[in-house]
Design a protein around this motif. Structure first.
Motif, PDB file in Angstrom:
ATOM      1  N   VAL A  37       0.838  -1.210   0.000  1.00 54.78           N
ATOM      2  CA  VAL A  37       0.000   0.000   0.000  1.00 54.78           C
ATOM      3  C   VAL A  37       0.872   1.259   0.000  1.00 54.78           C
ATOM      4  O   VAL A  37       0.699   2.139  -0.861  1.00 54.78           O
ATOM      5  N   PRO A  38       1.831   1.403   0.927  1.00 56.04           N
ATOM      6  CA  PRO A  38       2.670   2.611   0.860  1.00 56.04           C
ATOM      7  C   PRO A  38       3.538   2.664  -0.395  1.00 56.04           C
ATOM      8  O   PRO A  38       3.793   3.748  -0.925  1.00 56.04           O
ATOM      9  N   PHE A  39       3.965   1.500  -0.891  1.00 55.05           N
ATOM     10  CA  PHE A  39       4.801   1.507  -2.087  1.00 55.05           C
ATOM     11  C   PHE A  39       4.027   2.069  -3.281  1.00 55.05           C
ATOM     12  O   PHE A  39       4.524   2.951  -4.000  1.00 55.05           O
ATOM     13  N   TYR A  40       2.819   1.577  -3.506  1.00 53.79           N
ATOM     14  CA  TYR A  40       2.020   2.076  -4.619  1.00 53.79           C
ATOM     15  C   TYR A  40       1.613   3.532  -4.404  1.00 53.79           C
ATOM     16  O   TYR A  40       1.584   4.333  -5.342  1.00 53.79           O
ATOM     17  N   THR A  41       1.315   3.878  -3.172  1.00 58.08           N
ATOM     18  CA  THR A  41       0.916   5.260  -2.877  1.00 58.08           C
ATOM     19  C   THR A  41       2.057   6.228  -3.176  1.00 58.08           C
ATOM     20  O   THR A  41       1.856   7.267  -3.826  1.00 58.08           O
ATOM     21  N   GLU A  42       3.250   5.879  -2.711  1.00 54.40           N
ATOM     22  CA  GLU A  42       4.409   6.750  -2.960  1.00 54.40           C
ATOM     23  C   GLU A  42       4.787   6.762  -4.433  1.00 54.40           C
ATOM     24  O   GLU A  42       5.166   7.818  -4.975  1.00 54.40           O
TER      25      GLU A  42
END
Length: 542
Positions: A37-42
């Motif tokens: 989730v944070p990887f795709y968001t960033e």
């Protein structure tokens, strides 16, 4: 397709919404939520800033079985990819799939999300070579270890006059050169960006969006033609491979062109004689590589009267002798040619292997080091100079040198968790915790379902004062489901759990979270009354 959709409905947990939504197997959801989730968001935010375009809502679907991914993405099994983008939908193979431990889920995710940007920005009107080329460039721009490392193929393509013209590059994605199409597309984008900066690349996408063809788009954005770009690209590739020393794999087409241009008699001019001899060496190598030994020997006889003999001819004669079992003869020919100042990666590797057989470790080391200089990061694991050096150093009890060699290899390799963890733990053991972090992250981007990885990563983070991130890692170490654990040493035992809890308590205390620290410390001591870190935390809380 119906079977896959039923399985998705039964096994996939859907979560998120708005800009990004996710679907994945529920038993892996906790770990995926922590990292994907944070990887795709960033990634979404970073790419949107660079391209000046923010995509709409995007769904990410992660599949534990490659066949399910393939059917969902294409309608049939056996699709040779790890991810696919359909604009607002990205499908990807899970790090828990049957390909576990062999690829970087982060690299795949980043590549596919760049397509979300490209396809949205151009309304799906850009040629495939530009979106795949840009996505390939974005991989290496994000992380140099995400290189596709097809330099061996690039050497071959340049030598055989077989670089793909821009006008034909799209066709490569519908044939046997598809992987090279990705690689060349990425290098082409690199050349254009290095020369002109990044903003014109966005304007190129916008030009295709307005309906321009390749001629119009290149003229509008770069004031050039595809043919001029091809010439520039050839010069660019020559610079890229100029220091690599390896005999190319010669094509039938190149050999045929040479046959038509070469006479049996040497020219009178010395410079022309060198080129003539080089041509016959190429024909000899082509024949040998094609299993035509008699033809190769005949081509070499054509230049047999020359003195001294070309190094390439001697390298080939040495290979023939080795094939016949004459190791000493091969060694003599190769060493004499090398003494003339010419290098070849495969020759150095072969000499290194022969020295290993003869228990001459010093000679083997010298040859493998020379091979590494001739072609650092060679893409075949079994023929890697760095890994052969590492094996030699391990056998001779030079462990630091072995790990240094593996670290140099990892510059070109993002999908090997064993070496990534080895190098990470080596740095940490030497007190180089900051250096260890990139390799723990590399390992996590291959397989995040290993609790020992997360404990060790957390310890390194804590050692450099990154306690918030350390808490995340200790928490994940406690969360990895036993059924999904990828470490051969097995799932957490009580003593292991106590140690992780104690470490988490120490980081919580460092952040001033006394209640959390006390709770974790007490839980640790219930599991292991001798847990030193937990006892230390409670002592400091008194």
């Amino acid at each position: 397709m119906r079977t896959v959709l039923k399985r998705m409905a039964a096994e996939h947990k859907r979560e998120g919404g708005g800009d990004l939504s996710f679907a994945w197997n529920e038993n892996a959801a906790e770990i995926f939520r922590t990292y994907l989730v944070p990887f795709y968001t960033e990634s979404r935010a970073e790419l949107a800033r660079r391209y000046g375009f923010t995509p709409g809502p995007t769904a990410i679907e992660v599949f534990a079985k490659h066949e399910d991914f393939s059917v969902r993405s294409t309608g049939f099994e056996g699709f040779p990819a790890l991810g696919v983008c359909f604009g607002p939908v990205v499908t990807a193979v899970s790090p828990l799939s049957e390909l576990r431990g062999t690829f970087s889920w982060a690299r795949t995710s980043y590549h596919e999300f760049t397509h979300v940007i490209h396809l949205g920005l151009s309304h799906n009107r850009c040629p495939r070579w530009i979106t795949e080329g840009l996505a390939t460039w974005e991989e290496e721009n994000k992380n140099p270890a995400w290189t596709r490392n097809m330099r061996r193929d690039l050497v071959d393509a340049l030598a055989n006059d077989d670089l793909i013209p821009v006008r034909e590059l799209n066709r490569a994605f519908r044939g046997p050169r598809i992987l090279f199409g990705y690689y060349q597309g990425g290098l082409l984008c690199q050349m254009l960006i290095d020369k002109n900066g990044f903003p014109p690349m966005v304007r190129l996408l916008e030009s295709f969006d307005r309906g321009a063809d390749v001629d119009q788009a290149f003229q509008e954005v770069y004031k050039t033609t595809p043919e001029a770009v091809d010439r520039d690209f050839r010069a660019f590739v020559q610079t890229l491979v100029k220091d690599l020393r390896i005999e190319p794999r010669w094509s039938d087409a190149k050999a045929q062109r040479l046959r038509l241009s070469l006479s049996k008699k040497a020219p009178a001019d010395a410079a022309k004689t060198a080129a003539w001899a080089d041509g016959w060496c190429t024909l000899a190598w082509h024949a040998w590589q094609g299993g035509k030994r008699v033809d190769a020997q005949e081509h070499l006889r054509t230049i047999a009267s020359l003195a001294p003999q070309p190094a390439r001819a001697q390298f080939l004669r040495g290979e023939m002798k080795l094939k016949d079992g004459d190791k000493d003869g091969a060694k003599a020919l190769w060493e004499a040619a090398l003494a003339a100042g010419v290098e070849d990666y495969r020759v150095r590797m072969a000499l290194g292997m022969l020295a290993r057989e003869a228990k001459d470790d010093a000679a083997a080391e010298a040859h493998f080091l020379a091979a590494e200089k001739a072609f650092p990061g060679f893409d075949e694991r079994t023929l890697s100079a760095e890994l052969q050096l590492a094996a030699l150093y391990e056998e001779t009890q030079r462990h630091d040198l072995a790990l240094e060699a593996k670290e140099r290899w990892l510059v070109f390799e993002s999908g090997s968790i064993a070496e990534a963890l080895e190098v990470a733990r080596w740095h940490a053991s030497k007190g180089r915790n900051a250096e260890s972090l990139r390799y723990f992250q590399m390992a996590n981007e291959i397989d995040p379902f290993r609790w020992r990885l997360h404990e060790d990563w957390g310890a390194a983070l804590a050692a450099v004062g990154k306690h918030e991130e350390a808490l995340r890692e200790f928490g994940v170490a406690l969360q990895v489901p036993a059924a999904l654990e990828g470490d051969r040493e097995g799932a957490l035992g009580d003593a292991d759990r106590a140690r992780v809890l104690g470490r988490r308590a120490s980081s919580a205390l460092a952040l001033g979270r006394a209640d959390e620290a006390s709770e974790d410390a007490r839980a640790a001591l219930e599991l292991d009354p001798d847990c030193a870190s937990a006892r230390d935390v409670l002592e400091r809380l008194r």
